[in-house]
Structures are given as structure tokens and as C-alpha cells.
Motif scaffolding. Structure first.
Motif, PDB file in Angstrom:
ATOM      1  N   UNK A  83       0.823  -1.209  -0.097  1.00  0.00           N
ATOM      2  CA  UNK A  83       0.134  -0.016   0.066  1.00  0.00           C
ATOM      3  C   UNK A  83       0.742   1.267  -0.010  1.00  0.00           C
ATOM      4  N   UNK A  84       2.038   1.266   0.911  1.00  0.00           N
ATOM      5  CA  UNK A  84       3.024   2.435   0.643  1.00  0.00           C
ATOM      6  C   UNK A  84       3.392   2.589  -0.439  1.00  0.00           C
ATOM      7  N   UNK A  85       4.000   1.616  -0.977  1.00  0.00           N
ATOM      8  CA  UNK A  85       4.558   1.624  -2.560  1.00  0.00           C
ATOM      9  C   UNK A  85       3.397   2.239  -3.368  1.00  0.00           C
ATOM     10  N   UNK A  86       2.435   1.614  -3.160  1.00  0.00           N
ATOM     11  CA  UNK A  86       1.490   2.022  -4.357  1.00  0.00           C
ATOM     12  C   UNK A  86       0.933   3.470  -4.342  1.00  0.00           C
ATOM     13  N   UNK A  87       0.901   3.813  -2.919  1.00  0.00           N
ATOM     14  CA  UNK A  87       0.794   5.402  -2.607  1.00  0.00           C
ATOM     15  C   UNK A  87       1.861   6.345  -3.288  1.00  0.00           C
ATOM     16  N   UNK A  90       1.682   6.158  -7.091  1.00  0.00           N
ATOM     17  CA  UNK A  90       0.526   7.221  -7.407  1.00  0.00           C
ATOM     18  C   UNK A  90       1.290   8.506  -7.603  1.00  0.00           C
ATOM     19  N   UNK A  91       1.752   8.877  -6.241  1.00  0.00           N
ATOM     20  CA  UNK A  91       2.224  10.318  -6.395  1.00  0.00           C
ATOM     21  C   UNK A  91       3.210  10.553  -7.279  1.00  0.00           C
ATOM     22  N   UNK A  92       4.067   9.649  -7.563  1.00  0.00           N
ATOM     23  CA  UNK A  92       5.087   9.777  -8.773  1.00  0.00           C
ATOM     24  C   UNK A  92       4.452  10.020 -10.186  1.00  0.00           C
ATOM     25  N   UNK A  93       3.505   9.204 -10.462  1.00  0.00           N
ATOM     26  CA  UNK A  93       3.038   9.168 -11.560  1.00  0.00           C
ATOM     27  C   UNK A  93       2.154  10.582 -11.844  1.00  0.00           C
ATOM     28  N   UNK A  95       2.938  13.370 -10.338  1.00  0.00           N
ATOM     29  CA  UNK A  95       4.234  14.189 -10.742  1.00  0.00           C
ATOM     30  C   UNK A  95       4.626  14.191 -12.171  1.00  0.00           C
ATOM     31  N   UNK A  96       4.691  12.996 -12.698  1.00  0.00           N
ATOM     32  CA  UNK A  96       5.266  12.602 -13.853  1.00  0.00           C
ATOM     33  C   UNK A  96       4.140  13.169 -15.255  1.00  0.00           C
ATOM     34  N   UNK A  97       2.945  13.110 -14.796  1.00  0.00           N
ATOM     35  CA  UNK A  97       1.724  13.642 -15.635  1.00  0.00           C
ATOM     36  C   UNK A  97       1.548  15.199 -15.501  1.00  0.00           C
ATOM     37  N   UNK A  98       2.027  15.569 -14.623  1.00  0.00           N
ATOM     38  CA  UNK A  98       2.191  17.082 -14.499  1.00  0.00           C
ATOM     39  C   UNK A  98       3.408  17.804 -15.401  1.00  0.00           C
ATOM     40  N   UNK A  99       4.475  16.904 -15.137  1.00  0.00           N
ATOM     41  CA  UNK A  99       5.593  17.348 -15.843  1.00  0.00           C
ATOM     42  C   UNK A  99       5.539  17.193 -17.424  1.00  0.00           C
ATOM     43  N   UNK A 100       4.810  15.974 -17.748  1.00  0.00           N
ATOM     44  CA  UNK A 100       4.587  15.780 -18.917  1.00  0.00           C
ATOM     45  C   UNK A 100       3.698  16.968 -19.671  1.00  0.00           C
ATOM     46  N   UNK A 101       2.508  17.109 -18.921  1.00  0.00           N
ATOM     47  CA  UNK A 101       1.611  18.442 -19.430  1.00  0.00           C
ATOM     48  C   UNK A 101       2.490  19.698 -19.534  1.00  0.00           C
ATOM     49  N   UNK A 102       3.288  20.066 -18.745  1.00  0.00           N
ATOM     50  CA  UNK A 102       4.148  21.227 -18.975  1.00  0.00           C
ATOM     51  C   UNK A 102       5.039  20.908 -20.090  1.00  0.00           C
TER      52      UNK A 102
END
Length: 136
Positions: A83-87, A90-93, A95-102
Motif C-alpha cells: 500500500x505504501x509503495x502504491x501510494x 501514485x504520487x510519482x505518476x 508528478x510525471x503527468x504534471x511534468x509531461x503536461x508542462x
């Protein structure tokens, strides 16, 4: 034991109605008791075997339960870690999606600026070619 077996055979024959066989009441009772004892011994043996099987099954269940009790905390710990790893993932994904959008936005701006420069160079080249042709 040999005398009992020998006495048992005539008693059994007398009970079956053998010709001319007469037995006393006590002999008949003894023969019936022996027959009843054999039946009880057979039942006792079957019960003994069932008891052994049930005890073995209980021992296996207790062992499995003990193993389950040991495995349960480990499984709970592994689930918590997952669960911790999944959380974290999820946070990393996110962040990556925001960076990709930028990056998409930046790339679109750069592409537009480059396209404008290319168009400007083409116009300049066309103008230069027209002036050369005019001068020749």
C-alpha cells in the motif's frame, strides 16, 4: 486360549442347531458372550482407527493454523508495504503527468516559435531569390 477356541466351536455348533448337541444355559451364555465380545472387539478396533485418523487430522489442522498465525502478520506487513509503495507510485505518476503536461505546453510553444522562424526564413529566401532573379 486354545481351550476357549475348542469350547467355542462346539458351542457355536450347538447354537446353530447341530444334531444331538445339548448345551447348558451357562455354556450358551458363555458362547453368546464370546460372540458379543468378538463384535465389540471389531467395533473397538474400528473406533480406534477412526480416533487415530481424527487425531492425525487435528494435528495437521493445528499445524496449519499455527503456520497461518505466523504467516498472517507477515502477509499483513507485506500488504501494508505494498500500500505504501502504491501510494508512492501514485504520487510519482501524478508528478510525471504534471511534468509531461508542462513539457507538452513548452514543446508546443517552441514548435510554434520555430515554425514562425522557418516561415520567416522561407519568406526571406523567396524574397532574396526574387531579387537575384531580378538582378540577373
Amino acid at each position: 486360549a486354545g481351550d476357549a477356541e475348542g469350547a467355542e466351536a462346539p458351542a457355536a455348533g450347538a447354537l446353530r442347531g447341530g444334531p444331538g448337541a445339548r448345551m447348558s444355559k451357562s455354556a450358551i451364555r458363555a458362547a453368546l458372550a464370546r460372540d458379543q465380545l468378538k463384535g465389540c472387539e471389531a467395533i473397538a478396533e474400528r473406533l480406534r482407527q477412526r480416533t487415530e485418523l481424527l487425531c492425525d487430522a487435528c494435528a495437521r489442522l493445528e499445524a496449519a493454523q499455527g503456520a497461518g498465525a505466523i504467516a498472517l502478520p507477515q502477509a499483513s506487513r507485506l500488504i501494508a508495504e505494498a500500500d505504501e509503495l502504491l501510494t508512492t507510485l501514485d504520487a510519482g505518476v501524478k508528478d510525471m503527468l504534471e511534468e509531461q503536461t508542462e513539457l507538452k505546453g513548452s514543446l508546443a510553444q517552441v514548435t510554434e516559435a520555430l515554425q514562425q522562424q522557418i516561415n520567416g526564413f522561407r519568406e526571406t529566401a523567396a524574397s532574396q531569390a526574387g531579387k537575384r532573379a531580378h538582378l540577373q
